[in-house]
Design a protein around this motif. Structure first.
Motif, PDB file in Angstrom:
ATOM      1  N   SER A  17       0.824  -1.217   0.000  1.00 52.18           N
ATOM      2  CA  SER A  17       0.000   0.000   0.000  1.00 52.18           C
ATOM      3  C   SER A  17       0.852   1.258   0.000  1.00 52.18           C
ATOM      4  CB  SER A  17      -0.931   0.004   1.229  1.00 52.18           C
ATOM      5  OG  SER A  17      -0.170  -0.061   2.423  1.00 52.18           O
ATOM      6  N   ILE A  20       8.246   0.873  -0.179  1.00 51.35           N
ATOM      7  CA  ILE A  20       8.962   0.031  -1.134  1.00 51.35           C
ATOM      8  C   ILE A  20       7.997  -0.919  -1.857  1.00 51.35           C
ATOM      9  CG2 ILE A  20      10.720  -1.779  -1.321  1.00 51.35           C
ATOM     10  CD1 ILE A  20      12.069  -0.493   1.195  1.00 51.35           C
ATOM     11  N   ARG A  40      -2.681  -4.431   5.626  1.00 49.23           N
ATOM     12  CA  ARG A  40      -3.794  -4.576   6.581  1.00 49.23           C
ATOM     13  C   ARG A  40      -4.829  -3.465   6.423  1.00 49.23           C
ATOM     14  NH1 ARG A  40      -0.043  -4.347  11.649  1.00 49.23           N
ATOM     15  NH2 ARG A  40       0.780  -2.818  10.192  1.00 49.23           N
ATOM     16  N   ASN A  41      -4.390  -2.247   6.208  1.00 50.63           N
ATOM     17  CA  ASN A  41      -5.320  -1.117   6.145  1.00 50.63           C
ATOM     18  C   ASN A  41      -6.056  -1.139   4.795  1.00 50.63           C
ATOM     19  OD1 ASN A  41      -6.299   1.565   5.486  1.00 50.63           O
ATOM     20  ND2 ASN A  41      -5.246   2.246   7.329  1.00 50.63           N
ATOM     21  N   CYS A  65      -4.965  -8.241   4.041  1.00 45.61           N
ATOM     22  CA  CYS A  65      -4.436  -9.456   4.653  1.00 45.61           C
ATOM     23  C   CYS A  65      -3.475  -9.067   5.764  1.00 45.61           C
ATOM     24  CB  CYS A  65      -3.698 -10.278   3.580  1.00 45.61           C
ATOM     25  SG  CYS A  65      -2.786 -11.691   4.225  1.00 45.61           S
ATOM     26  N   ASP A  66      -3.633  -9.678   6.925  1.00 40.85           N
ATOM     27  CA  ASP A  66      -2.631  -9.548   7.988  1.00 40.85           C
ATOM     28  C   ASP A  66      -1.738 -10.781   7.894  1.00 40.85           C
ATOM     29  OD1 ASP A  66      -1.080  -9.462  10.258  1.00 40.85           O
ATOM     30  OD2 ASP A  66      -2.688  -8.686  11.528  1.00 40.85           O
ATOM     31  N   LEU A  67      -0.516 -10.578   7.486  1.00 40.37           N
ATOM     32  CA  LEU A  67       0.388 -11.701   7.210  1.00 40.37           C
ATOM     33  C   LEU A  67       0.733 -12.511   8.453  1.00 40.37           C
ATOM     34  CD1 LEU A  67       2.578  -9.597   4.870  1.00 40.37           C
ATOM     35  CD2 LEU A  67       1.399 -11.673   4.147  1.00 40.37           C
ATOM     36  N   ASN A  93       7.540  -8.389   0.864  1.00 38.19           N
ATOM     37  CA  ASN A  93       8.119  -7.084   1.197  1.00 38.19           C
ATOM     38  C   ASN A  93       7.673  -6.570   2.566  1.00 38.19           C
ATOM     39  OD1 ASN A  93       8.963  -4.095   0.637  1.00 38.19           O
ATOM     40  ND2 ASN A  93       6.751  -4.039   1.004  1.00 38.19           N
ATOM     41  N   GLY A 144      14.807  -8.292   2.468  1.00 37.08           N
ATOM     42  CA  GLY A 144      15.481  -8.334   3.764  1.00 37.08           C
ATOM     43  C   GLY A 144      15.992  -6.954   4.102  1.00 37.08           C
ATOM     44  N   TYR A 158      14.531  -6.497  15.383  1.00 35.90           N
ATOM     45  CA  TYR A 158      14.593  -6.332  13.923  1.00 35.90           C
ATOM     46  C   TYR A 158      15.740  -7.167  13.338  1.00 35.90           C
ATOM     47  CZ  TYR A 158      14.266  -3.865   9.427  1.00 35.90           C
ATOM     48  OH  TYR A 158      14.099  -3.554   8.098  1.00 35.90           O
ATOM     49  N   LYS A 162      15.479 -10.183  10.554  1.00 30.43           N
ATOM     50  CA  LYS A 162      16.099 -10.090   9.224  1.00 30.43           C
ATOM     51  C   LYS A 162      17.269 -11.065   9.061  1.00 30.43           C
ATOM     52  CE  LYS A 162      13.369  -6.901   7.414  1.00 30.43           C
ATOM     53  NZ  LYS A 162      12.467  -7.163   6.263  1.00 30.43           N
ATOM     54  N   GLY A 189      19.954  -0.933   2.451  1.00 27.42           N
ATOM     55  CA  GLY A 189      20.242  -0.061   3.589  1.00 27.42           C
ATOM     56  C   GLY A 189      19.082   0.911   3.724  1.00 27.42           C
ATOM     57  N   VAL A 191      16.229   3.405   3.261  1.00 29.89           N
ATOM     58  CA  VAL A 191      15.369   3.818   2.150  1.00 29.89           C
ATOM     59  C   VAL A 191      14.422   4.893   2.663  1.00 29.89           C
ATOM     60  CG1 VAL A 191      13.759   3.024   0.382  1.00 29.89           C
ATOM     61  CG2 VAL A 191      15.438   1.417   1.314  1.00 29.89           C
ATOM     62  N   THR A 193      11.347   6.047   3.301  1.00 38.15           N
ATOM     63  CA  THR A 193       9.919   5.722   3.426  1.00 38.15           C
ATOM     64  C   THR A 193       9.490   6.192   4.815  1.00 38.15           C
ATOM     65  OG1 THR A 193      10.203   3.576   4.493  1.00 38.15           O
ATOM     66  CG2 THR A 193      10.299   3.596   2.089  1.00 38.15           C
ATOM     67  N   PHE A 195       8.790   4.099   7.143  1.00 39.71           N
ATOM     68  CA  PHE A 195       9.203   3.033   8.044  1.00 39.71           C
ATOM     69  C   PHE A 195       9.968   3.655   9.213  1.00 39.71           C
ATOM     70  CE2 PHE A 195      12.279  -0.293   9.224  1.00 39.71           C
ATOM     71  CZ  PHE A 195      11.474  -1.410   9.275  1.00 39.71           C
TER      72      PHE A 195
HETATM   73  P1  NAP Z   1       6.486   0.995   5.129  1.00 39.25           P
HETATM   74  O1  NAP Z   1       6.547   2.224   4.284  1.00 39.25           O
HETATM   75  O2  NAP Z   1       6.220   1.128   6.597  1.00 39.25           O
HETATM   76  O3  NAP Z   1       5.413  -0.018   4.486  1.00 39.25           O
HETATM   77  C1  NAP Z   1       5.176  -1.259   5.085  1.00 39.25           C
HETATM   78  C2  NAP Z   1       4.061  -1.986   4.328  1.00 39.25           C
HETATM   79  O4  NAP Z   1       3.851  -3.271   4.963  1.00 39.25           O
HETATM   80  C3  NAP Z   1       2.735  -1.248   4.395  1.00 39.25           C
HETATM   81  O5  NAP Z   1       2.025  -1.460   3.188  1.00 39.25           O
HETATM   82  C4  NAP Z   1       2.016  -1.934   5.562  1.00 39.25           C
HETATM   83  O6  NAP Z   1       0.618  -1.753   5.447  1.00 39.25           O
HETATM   84  C5  NAP Z   1       2.473  -3.391   5.337  1.00 39.25           C
HETATM   85  N1  NAP Z   1       2.386  -4.258   6.511  1.00 39.25           N
HETATM   86  C6  NAP Z   1       2.953  -4.078   7.737  1.00 39.25           C
HETATM   87  N2  NAP Z   1       2.596  -5.095   8.558  1.00 39.25           N
HETATM   88  C7  NAP Z   1       1.817  -5.933   7.836  1.00 39.25           C
HETATM   89  C8  NAP Z   1       1.126  -7.148   8.128  1.00 39.25           C
HETATM   90  N3  NAP Z   1       1.168  -7.729   9.346  1.00 39.25           N
HETATM   91  N4  NAP Z   1       0.409  -7.744   7.150  1.00 39.25           N
HETATM   92  C9  NAP Z   1       0.329  -7.169   5.929  1.00 39.25           C
HETATM   93  N5  NAP Z   1       0.953  -6.032   5.584  1.00 39.25           N
HETATM   94  C10 NAP Z   1       1.679  -5.416   6.540  1.00 39.25           C
HETATM   95  O7  NAP Z   1       7.862   0.169   5.050  1.00 39.25           O
HETATM   96  P2  NAP Z   1       9.026   0.159   3.937  1.00 39.25           P
HETATM   97  O8  NAP Z   1      10.104   1.065   4.367  1.00 39.25           O
HETATM   98  O9  NAP Z   1       8.461   0.290   2.568  1.00 39.25           O
HETATM   99  O10 NAP Z   1       9.603  -1.322   4.174  1.00 39.25           O
HETATM  100  C11 NAP Z   1       9.281  -2.429   3.336  1.00 39.25           C
HETATM  101  C12 NAP Z   1      10.271  -3.541   3.613  1.00 39.25           C
HETATM  102  O11 NAP Z   1      11.590  -3.085   3.375  1.00 39.25           O
HETATM  103  C13 NAP Z   1      10.270  -4.073   5.056  1.00 39.25           C
HETATM  104  O12 NAP Z   1      10.418  -5.477   5.050  1.00 39.25           O
HETATM  105  C14 NAP Z   1      11.487  -3.415   5.675  1.00 39.25           C
HETATM  106  O13 NAP Z   1      12.001  -4.189   6.744  1.00 39.25           O
HETATM  107  C15 NAP Z   1      12.418  -3.393   4.480  1.00 39.25           C
HETATM  108  N6  NAP Z   1      13.484  -2.399   4.576  1.00 39.25           N
HETATM  109  C16 NAP Z   1      13.183  -1.077   4.749  1.00 39.25           C
HETATM  110  C17 NAP Z   1      14.221  -0.152   4.843  1.00 39.25           C
HETATM  111  C18 NAP Z   1      13.969   1.313   5.040  1.00 39.25           C
HETATM  112  O14 NAP Z   1      14.937   2.046   5.386  1.00 39.25           O
HETATM  113  N7  NAP Z   1      12.749   1.812   4.820  1.00 39.25           N
HETATM  114  C19 NAP Z   1      15.560  -0.592   4.776  1.00 39.25           C
HETATM  115  C20 NAP Z   1      15.822  -1.950   4.590  1.00 39.25           C
HETATM  116  C21 NAP Z   1      14.766  -2.838   4.485  1.00 39.25           C
HETATM  117  P3  NAP Z   1      -0.385  -1.889   6.717  1.00 39.25           P
HETATM  118  O15 NAP Z   1       0.237  -1.124   7.843  1.00 39.25           O
HETATM  119  O16 NAP Z   1      -1.680  -1.333   6.242  1.00 39.25           O
HETATM  120  O17 NAP Z   1      -0.480  -3.359   7.001  1.00 39.25           O
END
Ligand code: NAP
Length: 247
Positions: A17, A20, A40-41, A65-67, A93, A144, A158, A162, A189, A191, A193, A195
């Motif tokens: 949603s 990444i 989930r949302n 879906c809640d994974l 992801n 990852g 975390y 990972k 590394g 990103v 977002t 997060f």
């Molecule tokens: P984000 O912007 O917070 O997005 C996370 C996404 O996962 C959202 O769509 C969220 O939607 C969904 N989600 C979370 N919990 C969930 C659940 N239980 N079931 C289904 N969906 C779920 O995060 P992001 O930065 O894009 O990160 C994506 C991936 O990249 C993650 O695995 C993160 O560990 C990895 N990563 C991120 C970074 C970084 O710096 N951002 C760096 C390295 C790796 P809902 O909340 O609506 O469920």
């Protein structure tokens, strides 16, 4: 390299949603595949899926879906099969972060991180692999993190998720490679977002995070992987910002 044509293929992208996952879903959809996105949302997901469906030549559907719930993941894959009769690409992801010293992590937070970042990936792979095996091909790409090889203070939950994901991914790659299913772990590394993590700008101005990778960088890497000839398998990909702030 000519543009990748994924017409006729179907992809599931989790956590699509925003961030990444949204960028990955957009790239795959632009390449012609049908895409099932989950999060989930439900309202955020519906809005994101509608945006992508409007620009895609294939069909893009959002399925809440809640994974962390195995039955919900099973229904996500069943939904995909009912609509498209195939799963060619699974991008695991979705992930959450929680950062605190071990004795400050409450049990529910620990569970949320492990159940999302690790259990949820296992559930999605377990349900998707039989459909890939049936067709003799498939690609599972797990997102990852460099936190899957570099421990840091406050990262116990975390890091555990990972590091575990990397081990899971590489063992699974050995399980399924002779079925024509390729498995990769992309390890970014920082990103830019929303997060929440160390160094994250989580809600602050994006310009403060100009040095970071962008979600589109990770999406480009995923498309590059999907373009490889079936004889080739890049299995572990580290991606980092080229010029982070000097320490
Ligand atoms: P984000 O912007 O917070 O997005 C996370 C996404 O996962 C959202 O769509 C969220 O939607 C969904 N989600 C979370 N919990 C969930 C659940 N239980 N079931 C289904 N969906 C779920 O995060 P992001 O930065 O894009 O990160 C994506 C991936 O990249 C993650 O695995 C993160 O560990 C990895 N990563 C991120 C970074 C970084 O710096 N951002 C760096 C390295 C790796 P809902 O909340 O609506 O469920």
């Amino acid at each position: 390299m000519p543009d990748l044509d994924l017409s006729g293929k179907t992809a599931i992208v989790t956590g699509a949603s925003k961030g990444i996952g949204f960028a990955i879903a957009a790239s795959i959809a632009r390449s012609g595949a049908n895409v099932v996105m989950c999060a989930r949302n439900a309202s955020e997901l519906e809005e994101a899926a509608a945006r992508l469906d409007a620009l895609a030549s294939g069909t893009v559907l959002g399925r809440p879906c809640d994974l962390r719930e195995y039955d919900e993941v099973r229904r996500l894959v069943d939904f995909t099969i009912e609509h498209f009769d195939r799963v060619d690409i699974l991008v695991n992801n979705a992930g959450v972060g929680a950062f605190a010293p071990v004795d400050d992590i409450d049990v529910e937070t620990w569970r949320q991180v492990i159940e999302t970042n690790l259990n949820g990936v296992f559930y999605a792979c377990r349900e998707s692999i039989p459909h890939m095996r049936r067709r003799g091909s498939g690609w599972i790409i797990n997102i990852g993190s460099l936190a899957g090889k570099n421990p840091f203070a406050g990262g116990a939950a975390y890091n555990a998720s990972k590091f575990g994901l990397l081990g899971f991914t590489e063992a699974m790659m050995l399980d399924v490679r002779h079925d024509g299913i390729r498995v990769s772990c992309v390890m970014p590394g920082s990103v830019a977002t929303h997060f929440s993590g160390p160094g994250s700008h989580g809600g602050k101005s994006a310009s403060a995070a100009d040095w970071k990778l962008q979600p589109e960088d990770i999406a480009e890497m995923v498309l590059d992987l999907l373009a490889f000839d079936s004889r080739a398998l890049p299995s572990r990909i580290e991606m980092r910002p080229s010029q982070p702030p000097k320490k």
